[in-house]
Design a protein around this motif. Structure first.
Motif, PDB file in Angstrom:
ATOM      1  N   HIS A   1       0.702  -1.090   0.018  1.00 30.35           N
ATOM      2  CA  HIS A   1      -0.147  -0.005   0.054  1.00 30.35           C
ATOM      3  C   HIS A   1       0.937   1.148   0.136  1.00 30.35           C
ATOM      4  O   HIS A   1       0.936   2.015   0.978  1.00 30.35           O
ATOM      5  N   LYS A   2       1.816   1.467  -0.850  1.00 36.51           N
ATOM      6  CA  LYS A   2       2.715   2.415  -1.456  1.00 36.51           C
ATOM      7  C   LYS A   2       1.849   3.730  -1.208  1.00 36.51           C
ATOM      8  O   LYS A   2       2.084   4.897  -0.584  1.00 36.51           O
ATOM      9  N   ASP A   3       0.605   3.875  -1.991  1.00 34.84           N
ATOM     10  CA  ASP A   3       0.010   5.240  -2.338  1.00 34.84           C
ATOM     11  C   ASP A   3      -0.666   5.733  -0.735  1.00 34.84           C
ATOM     12  O   ASP A   3      -0.648   6.789  -0.597  1.00 34.84           O
ATOM     13  N   ALA A   4      -0.983   4.730   0.143  1.00 38.48           N
ATOM     14  CA  ALA A   4      -1.507   5.139   1.267  1.00 38.48           C
ATOM     15  C   ALA A   4      -0.391   5.364   2.253  1.00 38.48           C
ATOM     16  O   ALA A   4      -0.535   6.722   2.948  1.00 38.48           O
ATOM     17  N   TYR A   5       0.830   5.119   1.903  1.00 36.46           N
ATOM     18  CA  TYR A   5       1.999   5.902   2.857  1.00 36.46           C
ATOM     19  C   TYR A   5       2.204   6.968   2.288  1.00 36.46           C
ATOM     20  O   TYR A   5       2.716   8.009   2.966  1.00 36.46           O
TER      21      TYR A   5
END
Length: 510
Positions: free
Chosen positions: A24-28
């Protein structure tokens, strides 16, 4: 810019993802963008960014930079929160960088922030001491003056609090290696702090370790160069370095190189020394250091030459009796002044070196000198005895609080000095001169007499103290040399023989 709600939502996504959090790179990234928001968003970002940092190595630089922005925020509460979380970024190759950042943050003037930085540095020290030292020494060598100053103070105060499993032999070797680089260009205060750091290292408390430190100090003191007595910086450097060397000397770590330098270069220029500190009796300071070092000399190539220089300087402070006129009065207008403080140091140093060459005074070439010397000793001893009686009378019956007044403290020190000189003079009056007596220098703590040892003689400093054990005092018991206040030197260091002598007779008759 994400809102508070968006930050919480993305935090939830990451928290619920458990082992798949790295997907979940986008959330980070949303959480990283929180540093651009308002106060509430920044506070949340300061907590959330480090929590998931390890799961996104490809965003490591962005995450560290984002947290660093928060460490420099105008809002003190945000800064404190961001600093508190910094150790969570100290993983693998990132640790030296985090150490470097934390070291720079030592420049803060906010006390709570400063304590947080100290605690954060200590915590990553325990994770990886070598990596942390890399960041600290990088800033010491290349950082701003305030950062350099505080980084050095951090090492000098915090290293000793770390457990042995952190300060391994390899870590201590790194500290020594990096410290040597710094010592190529340091101020006097920095040098003292680094000596405190290095002398506290376990690996340097052995004989070979202390010898390394002495060599470091000797290099810093520039003992290969000609001494310039008129240059206050040159004088100050020698004093600072010698003070650091004195506690390192022992039976097995010799002071020979320093003593030789003092005898050859400093004593001949004693009267022309430029004091680096206003109000400091620079001559007495030098003589005290020489006296302390003289007990730890090893084999000395120029022993006779050094003894001669020491002897000649001693004679300058031990005057001949004034000539008497036909009516028995002194032919001169003034009696010579007896400078007890200087004589104690010089006589003690001569006595210590004289043990190594006991035939120095009895050699045929020195016959006339010995005769002259004994006349001076006898004259000095006469004034000495009168002064000792006056001091004892003045201190008689005084105990406890009465001895703690400034005036009586001065008299107690004066009595120690005069008793020491008295013991040493008695030794040198022997035929041939003897070098067997032991005294404790007046500014040093008196050693306790062990049960079964011979009780002290009345003529010594509260008696003749017991002989030092061959190995000298324990390393931990050694103290950095601190010069005494100038009050004694100015008031009692100069003694007018005639005035005191007449006063002594008057007192005795009463």
């Amino acid at each position: 810019m994400p809102t508070v709600e968006e930050l919480y939502r993305n935090y939830g996504i990451l928290a619920d993802a458990t082992e798949q959090v790295g997907q979940h790179k986008d959330a980070y990234q949303v959480i990283l963008d929180g540093v651009k928001g308002g106060t509430k968003e920044k506070r949340l970002a300061a907590q959330f960014i480090p929590k998931f940092f390890k799961h996104f190595p490809e965003l490591a630089d962005s995450a560290i930079n984002a947290q660093l922005d928060l460490c420099e925020d105008e809002d003190v509460s945000i800064r404190r929160q961001a600093i508190k979380e910094l150790p969570q970024f100290a993983t693998g190759e990132n640790l030296p960088r985090v150490a470097d950042i934390l070291t720079q943050l030592l420049q803060t003037d906010d006390s709570a922030e400063f304590n947080l930085v100290n605690n954060a540095l200590l915590s990553i020290f325990k994770m990886d001491a070598k990596g942390t030292l890399g960041g600290l020494f990088s800033q010491i060598l290349q950082g701003e003056d305030i950062v350099r100053e505080r980084a050095i103070k951090f090492l000098s105060t915090k290293l000793k609090t770390l457990p042995d499993e952190v300060l391994t032999k390899e870590v201590e070797e790194l500290i020594l290696t990096e410290s040597k680089k710094v010592l190529e260009d340091v101020t006097g205060e920095e040098f003292v702090l680094f000596m405190k750091i290095l002398s506290g290292l376990k690996s340097l408390q052995t004989v070979s370790g202390r010898q390394q430190l002495v060599e470091l100090v000797a290099e810093q003191a520039d003992l290969e160069q000609t001494f310039n007595p008129s240059d206050p910086d040159c004088v100050d450097r020698l004093l600072q370095c010698t003070r650091q060397a004195v506690p390192l000397f022992s039976k097995n770590v010799h002071s020979t190189r320093f003593v030789t330098y003092f005898c050859e270069q400093v004593l001949p220029n004693l009267s022309s020394l430029t004091t680096p500190v206003e109000g400091l009796d620079i001559q007495l300071e030098v003589l005290k250091l020489l006296a302390e070092m003289s007990s730890f000399c090893g084999d000395m190539e120029k022993l006779e030459t050094n003894l001669r220089k020491l002897f000649d300087k001693l004679l300058e402070y031990m005057p001949l009796p004034p000539e008497e006129a036909e009516n028995g009065e002194n032919a001169g207008n003034e009696e010579p002044k007896l400078q007890f403080s200087y004589v104690e140091c010089l006589l003690y140093s001569f006595h210590q070196l004289g043990r190594k060459l006991p035939d120095f005074l009895t050699a045929k070439l020195n016959a006339e000198k010995l005769k002259d010397f004994k006349i001076r000793l006898q004259y000095f001893a006469r004034g000495l005895q009168v002064y000792i009686r006056q001091l004892r009378l003045a201190l008689q019956g005084k105990t406890g609080e009465a001895l703690k007044t400034d005036e009586n403290k001065i008299k107690v020190v004066a009595l120690k000095i005069t008793n020491n000189i008295n013991v040493l003079i008695k030794d040198l009056f022997h035929i041939p001169p003897s070098y067997k007596s032991t005294v404790t220098l007046s500014w040093k703590p008196v050693q306790k007499v062990e049960i079964g040892q011979k009780r002290a003689n009345e003529d010594t400093t509260s008696g003749s103290p017991p002989k030092k054990s061959p190995a000298g005092p324990k390393r931990d018991a050694r103290q950095i040399y601190n010069p005494p206040s100038g009050k004694y030197s100015s008031n009692l260091g100069n003694f007018n023989y005639g005035e005191r002598f007449r006063l002594g007779i008057s007192n005795m008759r009463d």
